[in-house]
Design an enzyme around this catalytic site. Structure first.
Site, PDB file in Angstrom:
ATOM      1  N   ASP A  41       0.798  -0.898  -0.094  1.00  0.00           N
ATOM      2  CA  ASP A  41      -0.002  -0.528  -0.140  1.00  0.00           C
ATOM      3  C   ASP A  41       0.873   1.368  -0.021  1.00  0.00           C
ATOM      4  O   ASP A  41       1.788   1.258   0.701  1.00  0.00           O
ATOM      5  CB  ASP A  41      -0.365   0.389   1.073  1.00  0.00           C
ATOM      6  N   ASP A  43      -0.354   4.763   0.906  1.00  0.00           N
ATOM      7  CA  ASP A  43      -0.135   6.194   1.677  1.00  0.00           C
ATOM      8  C   ASP A  43       0.038   5.217   3.672  1.00  0.00           C
ATOM      9  O   ASP A  43      -1.091   5.012   3.646  1.00  0.00           O
ATOM     10  CB  ASP A  43      -2.107   6.463   2.184  1.00  0.00           C
TER      11      ASP A  43
END
Length: 286
Positions: A41, A43
């Site tokens: 991922d 963020d």
């Protein structure tokens, strides 16, 4: 969204990230391990804060969007981060507003601007610890992808700058090189991530039991449970509880005051956008 459509989205995103591909070792590089890989991922996992807000700050500085438009978008995100709740109507509203920012712009123009904004506002936001985790997979001859709701063009730039294989991200539709303001498929978010990862694994010959996934968010539990080795990185409170219950590895690269503020980096990102908008509006009134 139906699984065939998600598979098509993964294929489009994979094609869009082709320029970022690292196809194998050169010279005395590591032997390739073609059935194992890693998915990160972005963020709060690979990057401090929310990449879309760093991007939005760059757009504000370049006067690509009005302050009122961007402040409204940032406020919606801030309310979600503080409240911790998400519904489809809110997702759709934020998606449509974000797409309106790029509608009518050319892919070439936005790609060039994204490169500039990465250098200005994102390069120093990469977590060194997470980057080191990605490098371990690369050193083992494995391929590494980013999997994110961030627009795939921006995600691909981040992947290329970090020397990763590529990126799966949200795909904005373009016709004759101009963004239409619509998406191809939907946001690369939550369950959509796991469908895209499975489609990529099938296409690339990956054995998901030998793969690793990294995320900070409880929203990514479907992706984390799809692989053999799930890792919680800088986890939010929900993911931390799940990781402890399931015995997953936890990596937290925040220290001291930052650790106590679980989930705050995204809020601060939204706050930074609102502050930047306010400052821009003040300057425009002078």
């Amino acid at each position: 969204m139906q699984e065939p459509e998600l598979e098509r989205l993964a294929a489009v995103a994979g094609a869009a990230s082709a320029e970022a591909a690292v196809v194998g070792p050169v010279g005395d590089g590591p032997a390739l391990d073609l059935t194992a890989g890693a998915f990160f991922d972005v963020d709060n996992t690979m990057m401090m804060g929310a990449s879309i807000f760093h991007f939005a700050r760059g757009l504000v500085a370049r006067r690509y969007v009005s302050g009122a438009q961007l402040a409204g978008f940032a406020w919606k995100q801030l309310k979600f981060r503080v409240g911790g709740r998400e519904d489809q109507a809110s997702i759709d509203s934020s998606r449509d507003q974000l797409l309106s920012f790029v509608a009518g712009r050319t892919v070439e123009e936005l790609s060039a601007v994204s490169e500039e904004i990465y250098d200005e506002l994102m390069a120093d936001k990469i977590w060194p610890g997470t980057r080191a985790l990605a490098q371990k997979h690369i050193d083992a001859g494995q391929r590494v992808w980013l999997v994110t709701a961030t627009p795939v063009e921006l995600a691909t730039i981040i992947a290329r700058r970090l020397g990763l294989t590529g990126a799966l991200g949200t795909v904005a539709e373009s016709v004759d090189g101009v963004y239409t303001g619509r998406l191809v498929g939907g946001l690369m978010h939550g369950p959509a991530k796991v469908h895209a990862v499975r489609a990529l694994a099938a296409r690339e010959g990956l054995d998901l039991r030998r793969c690793t996934a990294y995320s900070d968010s409880q929203n990514d539990v479907p992706m984390l449970t799809a692989v053999g080795t799930p890792v919680a990185v800088n986890p939010d409170s929900g993911l931390r509880r799940i990781a402890r219950a399931k015995g997953w590895e936890v990596e937290d690269f925040r220290t001291g005051r930052k650790v106590a503020r679980v989930g705050v980096p995204s809020v601060l990102g939204a706050g930074a956008v609102i502050s930047a908008v306010a400052a821009g509006l003040a300057r425009s009134r002078r």
